[in-house]
Scaffold this motif. Structure first.
Motif, PDB file in Angstrom:
ATOM      1  N   THR A  95      40.905  27.183  36.286  1.00  0.00           N
ATOM      2  CA  THR A  95      40.492  28.291  37.149  1.00  0.00           C
ATOM      3  C   THR A  95      41.378  29.497  36.939  1.00  0.00           C
ATOM      4  OG1 THR A  95      39.686  26.744  38.830  1.00  0.00           O
ATOM      5  CG2 THR A  95      40.123  29.002  39.542  1.00  0.00           C
ATOM      6  N   LEU A  96      42.690  29.259  36.859  1.00  0.00           N
ATOM      7  CA  LEU A  96      43.626  30.362  36.664  1.00  0.00           C
ATOM      8  C   LEU A  96      43.430  31.005  35.297  1.00  0.00           C
ATOM      9  CD1 LEU A  96      46.020  32.065  37.570  1.00  0.00           C
ATOM     10  CD2 LEU A  96      47.534  30.275  36.726  1.00  0.00           C
ATOM     11  N   SER A  97      43.262  30.186  34.257  1.00  0.00           N
ATOM     12  CA  SER A  97      43.066  30.733  32.919  1.00  0.00           C
ATOM     13  C   SER A  97      41.805  31.576  32.857  1.00  0.00           C
ATOM     14  CB  SER A  97      42.993  29.593  31.895  1.00  0.00           C
ATOM     15  OG  SER A  97      44.226  28.918  31.820  1.00  0.00           O
ATOM     16  N   SER A  98      40.736  31.111  33.521  1.00  0.00           N
ATOM     17  CA  SER A  98      39.492  31.878  33.542  1.00  0.00           C
ATOM     18  C   SER A  98      39.680  33.186  34.291  1.00  0.00           C
ATOM     19  CB  SER A  98      38.377  31.048  34.203  1.00  0.00           C
ATOM     20  OG  SER A  98      38.125  29.872  33.470  1.00  0.00           O
ATOM     21  N   ALA A  99      40.439  33.128  35.387  1.00  0.00           N
ATOM     22  CA  ALA A  99      40.674  34.347  36.176  1.00  0.00           C
ATOM     23  C   ALA A  99      41.495  35.354  35.387  1.00  0.00           C
ATOM     24  CB  ALA A  99      41.384  33.988  37.479  1.00  0.00           C
ATOM     25  N   LEU A 100      42.484  34.869  34.641  1.00  0.00           N
ATOM     26  CA  LEU A 100      43.324  35.755  33.844  1.00  0.00           C
ATOM     27  C   LEU A 100      42.577  36.327  32.647  1.00  0.00           C
ATOM     28  CD1 LEU A 100      46.614  33.647  33.832  1.00  0.00           C
ATOM     29  CD2 LEU A 100      46.307  35.851  34.942  1.00  0.00           C
ATOM     30  N   ALA A 101      41.609  35.567  32.124  1.00  0.00           N
ATOM     31  CA  ALA A 101      40.933  35.978  30.893  1.00  0.00           C
ATOM     32  C   ALA A 101      40.147  37.269  31.057  1.00  0.00           C
ATOM     33  CB  ALA A 101      40.008  34.859  30.411  1.00  0.00           C
ATOM     34  N   VAL A 102      39.723  37.585  32.282  1.00  0.00           N
ATOM     35  CA  VAL A 102      38.911  38.800  32.482  1.00  0.00           C
ATOM     36  C   VAL A 102      39.776  40.029  32.736  1.00  0.00           C
ATOM     37  CG1 VAL A 102      37.024  37.407  33.403  1.00  0.00           C
ATOM     38  CG2 VAL A 102      38.685  38.428  34.982  1.00  0.00           C
ATOM     39  N   LEU A 103      41.094  39.841  32.820  1.00  0.00           N
ATOM     40  CA  LEU A 103      41.974  40.979  33.032  1.00  0.00           C
ATOM     41  C   LEU A 103      42.186  41.743  31.734  1.00  0.00           C
ATOM     42  CD1 LEU A 103      44.764  39.397  35.294  1.00  0.00           C
ATOM     43  CD2 LEU A 103      42.703  40.608  36.018  1.00  0.00           C
ATOM     44  N   SER A 104      42.446  43.024  31.862  1.00  0.00           N
ATOM     45  CA  SER A 104      42.751  43.824  30.681  1.00  0.00           C
ATOM     46  C   SER A 104      44.162  43.508  30.198  1.00  0.00           C
ATOM     47  CB  SER A 104      42.645  45.314  31.016  1.00  0.00           C
ATOM     48  OG  SER A 104      43.688  45.693  31.907  1.00  0.00           O
ATOM     49  N   THR A 105      44.464  43.962  28.976  1.00  0.00           N
ATOM     50  CA  THR A 105      45.806  43.740  28.433  1.00  0.00           C
ATOM     51  C   THR A 105      46.861  44.361  29.331  1.00  0.00           C
ATOM     52  OG1 THR A 105      44.946  43.722  26.174  1.00  0.00           O
ATOM     53  CG2 THR A 105      47.305  44.116  26.443  1.00  0.00           C
ATOM     54  N   GLN A 106      46.606  45.579  29.824  1.00  0.00           N
ATOM     55  CA  GLN A 106      47.589  46.242  30.684  1.00  0.00           C
ATOM     56  C   GLN A 106      47.776  45.479  31.982  1.00  0.00           C
ATOM     57  OE1 GLN A 106      47.796  50.616  31.083  1.00  0.00           O
ATOM     58  NE2 GLN A 106      47.496  50.310  33.263  1.00  0.00           N
ATOM     59  N   GLU A 107      46.684  44.975  32.560  1.00  0.00           N
ATOM     60  CA  GLU A 107      46.802  44.214  33.802  1.00  0.00           C
ATOM     61  C   GLU A 107      47.597  42.929  33.577  1.00  0.00           C
ATOM     62  OE1 GLU A 107      42.653  45.551  36.036  1.00  0.00           O
ATOM     63  OE2 GLU A 107      42.637  43.942  34.553  1.00  0.00           O
ATOM     64  N   MET A 108      47.376  42.277  32.447  1.00  0.00           N
ATOM     65  CA  MET A 108      48.143  41.068  32.141  1.00  0.00           C
ATOM     66  C   MET A 108      49.621  41.388  31.953  1.00  0.00           C
ATOM     67  SD  MET A 108      45.576  38.945  29.626  1.00  0.00           S
ATOM     68  CE  MET A 108      46.803  37.675  29.398  1.00  0.00           C
TER      69      MET A 108
END
Length: 280
Positions: free
Chosen positions: A224-237
């Motif tokens: 769930t966390l990996s999926s949630a992180l995957a939609v973030l932009s590079t800057q957000e990550m």
């Protein structure tokens, strides 16, 4: 802004202010004087504590204690200094003060870890999140797991992120925390090849040899966390990386990413809001 404040705004130019000029400033503009003092002597104080034989964590604990004592009662100790030394510097006085305060630490209850005052005003759950994240080095997901094991109510990963942001907002008002963050970051080198994978590595659940049922739950949370992180932009990550893996302040993140501080705060809140939504 006065001429002196303009000078202090530029760290290189503030070096031209002597300690003999700095001492009277504690009576006139104490917060400004404290900022100059911290920038000038923070690394020296920490290095001196290490030279006394303390390891990194021990030196950091005593460093916090020394800074708290120097800043208490509106910087009373620094206001009582009348003479900056033969060569106009405070180092001899500081060495005496640090030695004396280390003795006080050893012979009193002050030697135990203490929550900073802004954190003391928060709830029990926030106290525990502070301890796990800042003292024990747990990642946000590991904090969530530990809180569940300790039977805290209403524990979600989103709630942990919210609490950490609340803590960061409180600590940002403490000059001492700004310095501690700088010292911690000085011990680390962030390699470009580590940034992309770092946030995933830093957010991995704790490995406590769980039973099969707990393993399934942890695996589902990780997915769930990996999926949630995957939609973030590079800057957000990157923002989340610097905040939650490296403990950076808004000002430090702004310096690293070459962004205005208000933009960092706005983008970080947006990234957290998106993460919360994706986590459901």
């Amino acid at each position: 802004m006065t001429e002196l404040e303009n000078t202090v705004a530029n760290p290189r130019e503030s070096e031209s202010i002597s300690d003999s000029e700095l001492l009277p400033l504690f009576h006139q503009k104490p917060e400004l004087a404290w900022r100059i003092f911290i920038d000038r002597y923070g690394d020296y104080l920490f290095s001196f504590l290490r030279s006394l034989g303390f390891d990194y964590d021990q030196a950091m604990d005593r460093f916090v204690y020394v800074c708290e004592k120097l800043s208490e009662k509106h910087w009373h100790r620094l206001k009582t200094v009348r003479y900056a030394g033969t060569y106009g510097e405070l180092k001899p006085w500081l060495r005496q003060v640090v030695n004396r305060l280390c003795i006080n630490w050893a012979w009193s209850e002050e030697g135990r870890k203490r929550l900073l005052k802004p954190i003391q005003r928060m709830g029990k759950r926030e106290h525990r999140i502070f301890e796990l994240f800042f003292w024990e080095g747990f990642s946000p997901t590991a904090v969530e797991e530990r809180l569940r094991l300790e039977h805290f109510d209403n524990v979600t990963l989103a709630a942990v992120f919210d609490a950490l942001e609340q803590i960061h907002e409180e600590l940002s008002e403490k000059k001492i925390w700004r310095l501690i963050s700088n010292l911690v970051r000085a011990q680390r080198t962030i390699a470009l090849e580590d940034i992309n994978g770092g946030i995933y590595a830093g957010l991995e659940p704790i490995d406590a040899a769980p039973n099969p049922e707990e393993s399934l739950v942890q695996e589902e949370r990780a997915r769930t966390l990996s999926s949630a992180l995957a939609v973030l932009s590079t800057q957000e990550m990157l923002l989340l990386q610097f905040r939650y893996d490296d403990g950076a302040t808004d000002e430090q993140i702004a310096a690293i990413l070459k962004l205005p501080v208000p933009d960092v705060r706005k983008s970080l809140k947006a990234a957290l809001a998106k993460l919360r939504t994706n986590l459901g």
